[in-house]
Motif scaffolding. Sequence first.
Motif, PDB file in Angstrom:
ATOM      1  N   GLY A 180       0.817  -1.200   0.000  1.00 20.77           N
ATOM      2  CA  GLY A 180       0.000   0.000   0.000  1.00 20.77           C
ATOM      3  C   GLY A 180       0.854   1.255   0.000  1.00 20.77           C
ATOM      4  N   LYS A 181       0.235   2.364  -0.278  1.00 20.72           N
ATOM      5  CA  LYS A 181       0.930   3.646  -0.344  1.00 20.72           C
ATOM      6  C   LYS A 181       0.765   4.486   0.919  1.00 20.72           C
ATOM      7  N   ASP A 182      -0.107   4.060   1.809  1.00 25.36           N
ATOM      8  CA  ASP A 182      -0.401   4.844   3.003  1.00 25.36           C
ATOM      9  C   ASP A 182      -0.097   4.041   4.264  1.00 25.36           C
ATOM     10  N   PRO A 183       0.143   4.721   5.383  1.00 26.71           N
ATOM     11  CA  PRO A 183       0.342   4.010   6.647  1.00 26.71           C
ATOM     12  C   PRO A 183      -0.950   3.359   7.129  1.00 26.71           C
ATOM     13  N   VAL A 184      -0.820   2.384   8.001  1.00 35.20           N
ATOM     14  CA  VAL A 184      -2.012   1.741   8.562  1.00 35.20           C
ATOM     15  C   VAL A 184      -2.435   2.417   9.866  1.00 35.20           C
ATOM     16  N   LEU A 185      -1.514   3.130  10.520  1.00 32.32           N
ATOM     17  CA  LEU A 185      -1.834   3.942  11.696  1.00 32.32           C
ATOM     18  C   LEU A 185      -1.177   5.302  11.520  1.00 32.32           C
ATOM     19  N   ASN A 186      -1.973   6.350  11.669  1.00 32.05           N
ATOM     20  CA  ASN A 186      -1.501   7.702  11.397  1.00 32.05           C
ATOM     21  C   ASN A 186      -2.208   8.669  12.337  1.00 32.05           C
ATOM     22  N   HIS A 187      -1.429   9.381  13.156  1.00 32.88           N
ATOM     23  CA  HIS A 187      -2.017  10.354  14.075  1.00 32.88           C
ATOM     24  C   HIS A 187      -1.468  11.748  13.813  1.00 32.88           C
ATOM     25  N   GLY A 188      -1.264  12.053  12.553  1.00 29.28           N
ATOM     26  CA  GLY A 188      -0.851  13.394  12.194  1.00 29.28           C
ATOM     27  C   GLY A 188       0.622  13.646  12.392  1.00 29.28           C
ATOM     28  N   ASP A 189       0.959  14.795  12.949  1.00 30.76           N
ATOM     29  CA  ASP A 189       2.348  15.227  13.003  1.00 30.76           C
ATOM     30  C   ASP A 189       3.123  14.734  14.218  1.00 30.76           C
ATOM     31  N   GLY A 190       2.517  13.929  15.070  1.00 28.90           N
ATOM     32  CA  GLY A 190       3.248  13.370  16.200  1.00 28.90           C
ATOM     33  C   GLY A 190       3.931  12.073  15.814  1.00 28.90           C
ATOM     34  N   ILE A 191       4.188  11.218  16.817  1.00 20.42           N
ATOM     35  CA  ILE A 191       4.830   9.923  16.587  1.00 20.42           C
ATOM     36  C   ILE A 191       3.839   8.797  16.856  1.00 20.42           C
ATOM     37  N   THR A 192       3.733   7.886  15.922  1.00 21.09           N
ATOM     38  CA  THR A 192       3.025   6.622  16.103  1.00 21.09           C
ATOM     39  C   THR A 192       4.047   5.552  15.789  1.00 21.09           C
ATOM     40  N   GLY A 193       4.532   4.806  16.804  1.00 24.82           N
ATOM     41  CA  GLY A 193       5.705   3.999  16.546  1.00 24.82           C
ATOM     42  C   GLY A 193       5.815   2.699  17.309  1.00 24.82           C
ATOM     43  N   ASP A 194       6.865   1.953  16.962  1.00 24.03           N
ATOM     44  CA  ASP A 194       7.271   0.715  17.620  1.00 24.03           C
ATOM     45  C   ASP A 194       6.152  -0.328  17.697  1.00 24.03           C
ATOM     46  N   PRO A 195       5.674  -0.799  16.550  1.00 22.42           N
ATOM     47  CA  PRO A 195       4.598  -1.792  16.546  1.00 22.42           C
ATOM     48  C   PRO A 195       5.067  -3.163  17.029  1.00 22.42           C
ATOM     49  N   TYR A 196       4.160  -3.892  17.673  1.00 19.60           N
ATOM     50  CA  TYR A 196       4.403  -5.276  18.089  1.00 19.60           C
ATOM     51  C   TYR A 196       3.078  -6.010  18.046  1.00 19.60           C
ATOM     52  N   ILE A 197       3.070  -7.223  17.466  1.00 19.20           N
ATOM     53  CA  ILE A 197       1.823  -7.950  17.172  1.00 19.20           C
ATOM     54  C   ILE A 197       1.629  -9.159  18.077  1.00 19.20           C
ATOM     55  N   GLN A 198       0.401  -9.299  18.594  1.00 19.61           N
ATOM     56  CA  GLN A 198      -0.078 -10.521  19.251  1.00 19.61           C
ATOM     57  C   GLN A 198      -1.437 -10.876  18.649  1.00 19.61           C
TER      58      GLN A 198
END
Length: 372
Positions: free
Chosen positions: A248-266
């Motif tokens: 895809g061309k877009d992020p899956v999580l996006n909260h604007g100009d801050g930081i959305t980071g360090d994903p981990y999956i369960q």
Amino acid sequence: MNHTLKRFTLFICLLPAIKLSAQTNTVSNKVMQDIYQQVKTPYKYGLVMVPDSNSKKMDCPSVFRKRNNWYMTYLVFNGRGYETWLADSKDLLHWKTRGRILSFSDTTQWDSNQKAGYIALQDYKWGGSYQLQKYRDKYWMSYFGGQSRGYEKGLLSISVANTDKDPSTPHEWQRLDHPVISSIDKDVSWWDNHTQYKETVIWDKAKLTGHQFVMYYNANGDSVNKKRGAERIGMAVSDDMLHWQRFGKDPVLNHGDGITGDPYIQKIGDVYVMFYFGAFWKTGTTGVFNRFACSYDLVHWTDWAGDKLIESSEPYDHMFAHKSFVVKYKSVVYHYYCAVNKADQRGIAVATSKDVGKSELNFVAPPVKKKK
């Protein structure tokens, strides 16, 4: 049968598929509430890993199980850049450093001064084995690397490493000699066109995306006003762990100009849960904190908007409490996170779903400033 009746009959036949699609793309509030009740950890145990000097910082824990022991990979920053280390524990609370697994190297290499590693292909079932799975008879890690010295300086890109040795013993893992995801790639997108950071790689044997390996990573890209600074989480996929392409061309999580980071999956039941941290959001939630999102298909994510999972509340995490790694073992949930105090000392702490006591570990006492 006239055309109107045909169209009505076709619509009725498609209703189950339409309903399934809607269910797949959105996780209901009831399910989100249930997930929150399962993952919340209101009891802060305290610090479990701290640097041995004030010139070092610890970051980004990843926890896995091998035989009857637990192991943690984590980052150490010493002024030059990141290296990846290994520790072990018998009870998930008391940890002992064992050695390095991704070290600084010759300065001619693309990743000579930055090697921030994260375990890959772990059993991600909630309350499962948490063991690392072998692919092509090797264990795997992803990491972001770079050649510039300093704290996350210069061009940082993602690559992979592997080993055919026991991952519970400290040794150097074998790395590719090039990045697999970079901001200079031809398929780079607007949201990751500056630099890449932490990533997590899962083995999706159902191939929900059409590919068996799925990577989630946060990256720095264009902000609303086209200035760098925003971080968001997006996806890449692979069929062999060596060659990766963006999904895809877009992020899956996006909260604007801050930081959305360090994903981990369960995976809890039939729901995929992505733990992540948020910071410096311009709207909605303020501060720096850990929370989660949920998905049925690994592509469409429903964000949790309720109470934060982890946030600053103690002297050892007064500045930041962020960056998740969460496991459930013998009915207790352990939420590891990076704790930063007012003196900018950085270590690894844990919160739990049940009261297991308090840690006696503390940061090394900061140097006393002499009065002029």
